[in-house]
Design an enzyme around this catalytic site. Structure first.
Site, PDB file in Angstrom:
ATOM      1  N   VAL A 222       0.842  -1.191   0.000  1.00  0.00           N
ATOM      2  CA  VAL A 222       0.000   0.000   0.000  1.00  0.00           C
ATOM      3  C   VAL A 222       0.879   1.242   0.000  1.00  0.00           C
ATOM      4  CG1 VAL A 222      -1.837   1.266   1.176  1.00  0.00           C
ATOM      5  CG2 VAL A 222      -1.795  -1.240   1.273  1.00  0.00           C
ATOM      6  N   CYS A 223       0.546   2.162  -0.889  1.00  0.00           N
ATOM      7  CA  CYS A 223       1.239   3.452  -0.949  1.00  0.00           C
ATOM      8  C   CYS A 223       2.747   3.233  -1.135  1.00  0.00           C
ATOM      9  CB  CYS A 223       0.907   4.257   0.306  1.00  0.00           C
ATOM     10  SG  CYS A 223       1.279   6.015   0.226  1.00  0.00           S
ATOM     11  N   THR A 224       3.572   3.931  -0.360  1.00  0.00           N
ATOM     12  CA  THR A 224       5.019   3.817  -0.528  1.00  0.00           C
ATOM     13  C   THR A 224       5.602   2.579   0.144  1.00  0.00           C
ATOM     14  OG1 THR A 224       5.268   5.390   1.296  1.00  0.00           O
ATOM     15  CG2 THR A 224       5.452   6.254  -0.946  1.00  0.00           C
TER      16      THR A 224
END
Length: 224
Positions: A96-98
């Site tokens: 998820v995300c970075t």
């Protein structure tokens, strides 16, 4: 089914708590939260999260969930964490995300289609990944969600793959996950130019620092 989520200081808590709402309810699943140690961590806004155990005490995971946030900048050079990610990434992975940058720093993105937060999407090719500008990207048994709230979409995608569409739809209904945001400003393509310009300026220093960190990591791996 052993499901494990990594938590760490300066993470974005929704990267964790959004998918947690889904992953913790999967039929036959046993979900636990792992920190670098067993001590509480604080997200980027100060929310305290208490892990169930340290990463060193985790069993072999069937599902590994890796959130992101500004805390990844330090962890990209934390060999204990990177080694753990390599060890636990053999089955299903939800990034998820970075969190995708952590997987890249661990050498796990080469040749994969992946996504991440829009401000860091251009960094993925530095790790040999194909950057795909979509909210959720599926690459084999790996699922990548873009920024923050998209982790819920990624987790529901994962739930459908593991347990069937009906289970995923039931979880979505329980969560009443039917977003109707008051503004259409959730992507660089739809945000007003002035809002996008300010967001880019606010994140420019972090993004540039990440680029230098990533290039150093890649260079060190290429020339040990």
């Amino acid at each position: 089914m052993n499901i494990g989520s990594l938590v760490f200081d300066d993470m974005d808590q929704i990267d964790f708590t959004g998918p947690f709402e889904v992953l913790s309810r999967l039929p036959g699943g046993h979900h636990r939260v792992y920190g670098i140690t067993g001590q509480p961590v604080r997200d980027v806004r100060g929310l305290t999260i208490v892990p169930d155990a340290a990463i060193g005490d985790a069993p072999a995971l069937d599902v590994l969930h890796v959130p992101g946030g500004r805390g990844v900048d330090v962890l990209m050079e934390n060999e204990e964490v990177l080694a753990w990610l390599r060890e636990q990434s053999g089955n299903v992975v939800l990034s998820v995300c970075t969190g995708a940058l952590l997987l890249g720093a661990a050498g796990l993105l080469a040749g994969r289609r992946a996504t991440t937060h829009w401000a860091s999407l251009h960094l993925l090719p530095e790790f040999g990944a194909e950057a795909v500008d979509r909210r959720v990207v599926v690459d084999g048994d790996w699922i990548f969600a873009a920024g923050v709230t998209s982790g819920i979409d990624g987790a529901l995608t994962l739930a459908a793959r593991l347990c069937g569409d009906g289970v995923a739809q039931g979880l979505q209904l329980y969560m009443q996950y039917a977003p109707e945001p008051p503004f259409d400003a959730g992507t660089p393509d739809t945000a007003p130019p002035s809002v996008l310009a300010k967001a880019r300026a606010d994140m420019a220093e972090v993004t540039e620092r990440r680029l230098h960190t990533i290039r150093r990591i890649v260079s060190e791996h290429a020339h040990p």
